[in-house]
Design a protein around this motif. Structure first.
Motif, PDB file in Angstrom:
ATOM      1  N   VAL A  89       0.713  -0.967   0.037  1.00 54.79           N
ATOM      2  CA  VAL A  89      -0.014   0.602  -0.232  1.00 54.79           C
ATOM      3  C   VAL A  89       1.276   1.462   0.105  1.00 54.79           C
ATOM      4  O   VAL A  89       0.510   2.657  -0.759  1.00 54.79           O
ATOM      5  N   ALA A  90       2.118   0.998   0.662  1.00 53.46           N
ATOM      6  CA  ALA A  90       2.699   2.331   0.407  1.00 53.46           C
ATOM      7  C   ALA A  90       3.863   2.293  -0.758  1.00 53.46           C
ATOM      8  O   ALA A  90       3.327   3.249  -1.131  1.00 53.46           O
ATOM      9  N   TYR A  91       3.575   1.363  -1.197  1.00 54.43           N
ATOM     10  CA  TYR A  91       4.034   1.604  -2.479  1.00 54.43           C
ATOM     11  C   TYR A  91       3.458   2.083  -3.370  1.00 54.43           C
ATOM     12  O   TYR A  91       3.942   3.474  -4.191  1.00 54.43           O
ATOM     13  N   GLU A  92       2.514   1.663  -3.391  1.00 52.88           N
ATOM     14  CA  GLU A  92       1.114   1.976  -4.702  1.00 52.88           C
ATOM     15  C   GLU A  92       1.208   3.678  -4.087  1.00 52.88           C
ATOM     16  O   GLU A  92       0.794   4.240  -4.824  1.00 52.88           O
ATOM     17  N   GLU A  93       1.054   3.902  -2.557  1.00 52.82           N
ATOM     18  CA  GLU A  93       1.094   5.347  -2.012  1.00 52.82           C
ATOM     19  C   GLU A  93       2.358   6.738  -2.125  1.00 52.82           C
ATOM     20  O   GLU A  93       1.629   7.641  -2.591  1.00 52.82           O
ATOM     21  N   GLY A  94       2.731   5.951  -3.037  1.00 52.02           N
ATOM     22  CA  GLY A  94       4.418   6.828  -3.613  1.00 52.02           C
ATOM     23  C   GLY A  94       4.776   6.672  -2.082  1.00 52.02           C
ATOM     24  O   GLY A  94       6.026   7.726  -2.478  1.00 52.02           O
ATOM     25  N   ALA A  95       4.865   6.112  -1.114  1.00 52.81           N
ATOM     26  CA  ALA A  95       6.177   6.182  -0.171  1.00 52.81           C
ATOM     27  C   ALA A  95       6.814   5.869   0.040  1.00 52.81           C
ATOM     28  O   ALA A  95       7.538   6.300   0.260  1.00 52.81           O
ATOM     29  N   VAL A  96       6.936   4.560  -1.041  1.00 50.54           N
ATOM     30  CA  VAL A  96       8.553   4.051  -1.123  1.00 50.54           C
ATOM     31  C   VAL A  96       8.704   3.646  -2.503  1.00 50.54           C
ATOM     32  O   VAL A  96       6.993   3.460  -3.037  1.00 50.54           O
ATOM     33  N   GLU A  97       9.693   2.822  -2.716  1.00 47.43           N
ATOM     34  CA  GLU A  97       9.695   2.121  -3.852  1.00 47.43           C
ATOM     35  C   GLU A  97      10.390   0.747  -3.655  1.00 47.43           C
ATOM     36  O   GLU A  97      11.016   0.541  -2.830  1.00 47.43           O
ATOM     37  N   LEU A  98       9.634  -0.007  -5.173  1.00 43.67           N
ATOM     38  CA  LEU A  98       9.825  -1.646  -4.901  1.00 43.67           C
ATOM     39  C   LEU A  98      11.909  -1.924  -4.936  1.00 43.67           C
ATOM     40  O   LEU A  98      12.564  -2.447  -4.054  1.00 43.67           O
ATOM     41  N   ASP A  99      12.608  -1.016  -5.279  1.00 43.08           N
ATOM     42  CA  ASP A  99      13.340  -0.932  -5.383  1.00 43.08           C
ATOM     43  C   ASP A  99      14.891   0.260  -5.277  1.00 43.08           C
ATOM     44  O   ASP A  99      15.574   0.682  -5.323  1.00 43.08           O
ATOM     45  N   GLU A 100      13.653   0.991  -4.215  1.00 46.15           N
ATOM     46  CA  GLU A 100      14.443   2.138  -3.449  1.00 46.15           C
ATOM     47  C   GLU A 100      16.095   1.309  -2.282  1.00 46.15           C
ATOM     48  O   GLU A 100      15.308  -0.128  -1.552  1.00 46.15           O
ATOM     49  N   PRO A 101      16.749   1.560  -2.023  1.00 47.88           N
ATOM     50  CA  PRO A 101      17.697   1.065  -0.385  1.00 47.88           C
ATOM     51  C   PRO A 101      16.689   1.321   0.362  1.00 47.88           C
ATOM     52  O   PRO A 101      15.909   2.421   0.929  1.00 47.88           O
ATOM     53  N   ALA A 102      17.156  -0.198   1.436  1.00 42.24           N
ATOM     54  CA  ALA A 102      16.748  -0.011   2.845  1.00 42.24           C
ATOM     55  C   ALA A 102      16.799  -1.273   2.712  1.00 42.24           C
ATOM     56  O   ALA A 102      17.563  -2.902   2.344  1.00 42.24           O
ATOM     57  N   GLY A 103      17.724  -1.589   4.099  1.00 45.28           N
ATOM     58  CA  GLY A 103      18.015  -2.720   4.961  1.00 45.28           C
ATOM     59  C   GLY A 103      19.510  -2.218   4.733  1.00 45.28           C
ATOM     60  O   GLY A 103      20.158  -2.230   4.869  1.00 45.28           O
ATOM     61  N   PRO A 104      19.885  -3.644   4.498  1.00 49.93           N
ATOM     62  CA  PRO A 104      21.594  -3.606   4.579  1.00 49.93           C
ATOM     63  C   PRO A 104      21.881  -2.687   3.224  1.00 49.93           C
ATOM     64  O   PRO A 104      21.093  -3.323   1.986  1.00 49.93           O
ATOM     65  N   GLU A 105      23.451  -3.143   3.043  1.00 50.62           N
ATOM     66  CA  GLU A 105      24.283  -2.468   1.937  1.00 50.62           C
ATOM     67  C   GLU A 105      24.052  -3.297   0.630  1.00 50.62           C
ATOM     68  O   GLU A 105      23.945  -4.261   0.400  1.00 50.62           O
TER      69      GLU A 105
END
Length: 275
Positions: free
Chosen positions: A53-69
């Motif tokens: 839902v956050a992805y569809e709302e534009g809050a996050v992108e599936l391929d943006e950095p998150a978690g470890p390097e």
């Protein structure tokens, strides 16, 4: 459905189950479906849905950095971030192994909370639980394993998975499609699987053996089970989903009982559709 009565043979003090069809109608239920059970890892699909839902709302992108390097939101959802099972440390490079990770889902929820500036438990409630009428469901700790819910509420979620209203159907289809095909890994409770396939937060049955679903479950079946003795599966070929919750921790009893239970449910669905 008579097949649901098989839960009475489970070594649990309390158990409940239900089947919901693709059109949202309940095919049958058995046991105290309003009883609140700890979900354990059946929490993860709820968390994943909120992330989408956050992805569809534009809050996050599936391929943006998150978690470890080197890791992304997609890696975290698909258990390919490289994070260890229960520790926030990387043990492999992202995208190279399927390492089932509670820590990964905790990192995922933290990422969404920062992006939305809303505590994740609140975001889950506002984005998923309240719109679906899941008033008896709450997140009471880790977004990887500390959800509490009822069969009645999870039937609503299972109906959403089959006929999405909160998400675009294309997003849900992507969530049920294998991410990084061909990766091996350990399916907790069932050992090493050569093709340990996962989508975005949902395990995909494919050809795994042994497995917690039935021998007659289609390869497209997706869902999750939890160490508290819980599971939710959706079988698109059967046009139905099943939720079963219990208060008996996962163990050899579940390995023995769950597959024939699912096969009985699917057989009854086939008989009913043939009438």
């Amino acid at each position: 459905m008579q097949s649901l009565a098989l839960i009475e043979n489970w070594p649990a003090t309390t158990a409940a189950a239900a089947v919901v069809r693709v059109d949202g109608t309940v095919a049958g239920s058995h046991g105290p479906t309003s009883h609140r059970f700890p979900l354990a890892s059946v929490t993860k699909p709820l968390t994943a849905y909120a992330v989408l839902v956050a992805y569809e709302e534009g809050a996050v992108e599936l391929d943006e950095p998150a978690g470890p390097e080197g890791s992304t939101v997609r890696h975290l959802l698909a258990h390919t971030s490289g994070l260890a099972f229960d520790e926030h440390r990387a043990t492999s490079a992202p995208g190279t192994r399927r390492l089932y990770s509670n820590a990964g889902f905790e990192a995922l929820a933290d990422h969404v909370a920062k992006a939305t500036e809303i505590p994740f438990a609140d975001y889950l409630r506002e984005a998923v639980l309240e719109p679906l009428g899941m008033s008896s469901t709450s997140l009471e700790g880790s977004p990887a394993r500390d959800g509490v819910s009822t069969v009645d509420d999870l039937v609503r979620f299972a109906a959403e998975l089959q006929a999405p209203r909160l998400l675009d159907a294309r997003t849900v289809l992507e969530a049920m499609t294998v991410v990084h095909p061909g990766l091996s890994g350990v399916l907790p409770g069932y050992g090493h699987q050569r093709n340990n396939d996962w989508g975005l937060g949902f395990e995909i049955r494919d050809t795994k053996s042994p497995h917690w679903t039935g021998g007659s479950s289609s390869p497209r079946t997706f869902g999750h089970f939890g160490q508290s003795g819980t599971f939710l599966w959706v079988d698109p070929d059967a046009g139905a989903a099943c939720v079963a919750l219990s208060d008996r921790a996962f163990g050899s009893w579940a390995v023995d009982a769950w597959p024939p239970f699912t096969d009985a449910v699917l057989a009854e669905l086939r008989r009913d559709s043939a009438r």
